[in-house]
Design a protein around this motif. Structure first.
Motif, PDB file in Angstrom:
ATOM      1  N   ALA A  49       0.923  -1.604   0.194  1.00 13.88           N
ATOM      2  CA  ALA A  49      -0.185  -0.482   0.285  1.00 13.88           C
ATOM      3  C   ALA A  49       0.558   1.181   0.253  1.00 13.88           C
ATOM      4  N   VAL A  50       2.293   1.350   0.995  1.00 15.10           N
ATOM      5  CA  VAL A  50       2.466   2.197   0.653  1.00 15.10           C
ATOM      6  C   VAL A  50       3.820   2.905  -0.445  1.00 15.10           C
ATOM      7  N   ALA A  51       3.899   1.358  -1.001  1.00 17.29           N
ATOM      8  CA  ALA A  51       5.581   1.925  -1.899  1.00 17.29           C
ATOM      9  C   ALA A  51       4.812   2.750  -3.017  1.00 17.29           C
ATOM     10  N   PRO A  52       3.392   2.190  -3.723  1.00 21.66           N
ATOM     11  CA  PRO A  52       3.189   3.378  -4.624  1.00 21.66           C
ATOM     12  C   PRO A  52       2.825   4.871  -3.989  1.00 21.66           C
ATOM     13  N   ARG A  53       2.032   5.619  -3.275  1.00 23.96           N
ATOM     14  CA  ARG A  53       1.506   6.228  -2.641  1.00 23.96           C
ATOM     15  C   ARG A  53       2.980   6.981  -2.237  1.00 23.96           C
ATOM     16  N   MET A  54       4.244   6.466  -2.241  1.00 23.88           N
ATOM     17  CA  MET A  54       5.596   7.065  -1.505  1.00 23.88           C
ATOM     18  C   MET A  54       6.492   7.326  -3.250  1.00 23.88           C
ATOM     19  N   LYS A  55       5.949   6.901  -4.301  1.00 18.69           N
ATOM     20  CA  LYS A  55       6.325   6.391  -5.511  1.00 18.69           C
ATOM     21  C   LYS A  55       5.920   8.041  -6.710  1.00 18.69           C
ATOM     22  N   ILE A  73      15.472   9.437  12.388  1.00 16.82           N
ATOM     23  CA  ILE A  73      16.424   9.704  11.771  1.00 16.82           C
ATOM     24  C   ILE A  73      17.031   9.413  11.233  1.00 16.82           C
ATOM     25  N   LEU A  74      18.291   8.372  12.052  1.00 17.37           N
ATOM     26  CA  LEU A  74      19.466   7.834  10.963  1.00 17.37           C
ATOM     27  C   LEU A  74      18.338   6.901  10.161  1.00 17.37           C
ATOM     28  N   ASP A  75      17.661   5.802  10.530  1.00 17.15           N
ATOM     29  CA  ASP A  75      16.700   5.228   9.126  1.00 17.15           C
ATOM     30  C   ASP A  75      15.966   6.062   8.585  1.00 17.15           C
ATOM     31  N   ALA A  76      15.904   7.325   8.371  1.00 14.70           N
ATOM     32  CA  ALA A  76      15.157   7.972   7.672  1.00 14.70           C
ATOM     33  C   ALA A  76      16.481   8.310   6.638  1.00 14.70           C
ATOM     34  N   SER A  77      17.552   8.476   7.114  1.00 10.20           N
ATOM     35  CA  SER A  77      18.466   9.177   6.513  1.00 10.20           C
ATOM     36  C   SER A  77      18.357   7.684   5.208  1.00 10.20           C
ATOM     37  N   GLU A  78      18.690   6.109   6.069  1.00  8.85           N
ATOM     38  CA  GLU A  78      18.212   5.255   4.772  1.00  8.85           C
ATOM     39  C   GLU A  78      17.761   4.984   3.724  1.00  8.85           C
ATOM     40  N   ILE A  79      16.940   5.652   3.319  1.00 10.02           N
ATOM     41  CA  ILE A  79      15.285   5.687   2.719  1.00 10.02           C
ATOM     42  C   ILE A  79      16.296   6.020   1.411  1.00 10.02           C
ATOM     43  N   PRO A  80      16.814   7.473   1.009  1.00 14.88           N
ATOM     44  CA  PRO A  80      16.767   7.562  -0.184  1.00 14.88           C
ATOM     45  C   PRO A  80      17.841   7.080  -1.068  1.00 14.88           C
ATOM     46  N   PRO A  81      19.522   6.572   0.032  1.00 11.81           N
ATOM     47  CA  PRO A  81      19.841   5.466  -1.130  1.00 11.81           C
ATOM     48  C   PRO A  81      19.422   4.217  -1.817  1.00 11.81           C
ATOM     49  N   LEU A  82      18.837   3.448  -0.230  1.00 13.49           N
ATOM     50  CA  LEU A  82      17.711   2.619  -0.816  1.00 13.49           C
ATOM     51  C   LEU A  82      16.742   2.238  -1.899  1.00 13.49           C
ATOM     52  N   THR A  83      15.970   3.747  -1.373  1.00  8.97           N
ATOM     53  CA  THR A  83      15.019   3.781  -2.198  1.00  8.97           C
ATOM     54  C   THR A  83      15.178   4.448  -4.124  1.00  8.97           C
ATOM     55  N   GLY A  84      15.937   5.332  -3.511  1.00  5.75           N
ATOM     56  CA  GLY A  84      15.859   6.561  -4.744  1.00  5.75           C
ATOM     57  C   GLY A  84      14.686   7.379  -5.042  1.00  5.75           C
ATOM     58  N   LEU A  85      14.169   7.207  -3.307  1.00  5.42           N
ATOM     59  CA  LEU A  85      13.617   8.358  -3.351  1.00  5.42           C
ATOM     60  C   LEU A  85      13.901   9.401  -2.894  1.00  5.42           C
ATOM     61  N   VAL A  86      13.811  10.622  -3.100  1.00  2.00           N
ATOM     62  CA  VAL A  86      13.963  11.922  -2.767  1.00  2.00           C
ATOM     63  C   VAL A  86      13.322  12.365  -1.333  1.00  2.00           C
ATOM     64  N   MET A  87      14.035  12.572   0.496  1.00  2.00           N
ATOM     65  CA  MET A  87      13.315  13.133   1.079  1.00  2.00           C
ATOM     66  C   MET A  87      13.536  14.264   1.507  1.00  2.00           C
TER      67      MET A  87
END
Length: 88
Positions: A49-55, A73-87
């Motif tokens: 449910a979440v992945a398409p919404r994030m994209k 904060i540490l966890d959130a910093s991993e989202i861009p390099p792991l997913t290609g999503l811009v935070m």
């Protein structure tokens, strides 16, 4: 009473030997895998449910104070390099 407010299974830790402490930690760690296994269907539903919404520009909010906030904060910093999503 919630699980976080239940009486501790491990009292008088300062009286235990190093071996007893390590065995207690290991015993608690053994509980994690079965718990995660039971929740895989719910985790799958959430990710699906979440992945398409994030994209599509959806946002993820972390809320926490103290250690929880710092770990968020540490966890959130991993989202861009792991997913290609811009935070932002």
């Amino acid at each position: 009473m919630s699980i976080t407010e239940s009486e501790s299974l491990y009292n008088d830790l300062e009286k235990k030997s190093v071996r007893e402490l390590l065995e207690a930690i290991h015993e608690e760690d053994r509980k994690v895998l079965p718990a995660v296994q039971k929740t895989i269907p719910q985790i799958e539903a959430l990710v699906t449910a979440v992945a398409p919404r994030m994209k599509k520009g959806g946002r993820l909010f972390y809320v926490g104070a103290g250690t929880s906030g710092r770990l968020g904060i540490l966890d959130a910093s991993e989202i861009p390099p792991l997913t290609g999503l811009v935070m932002i």
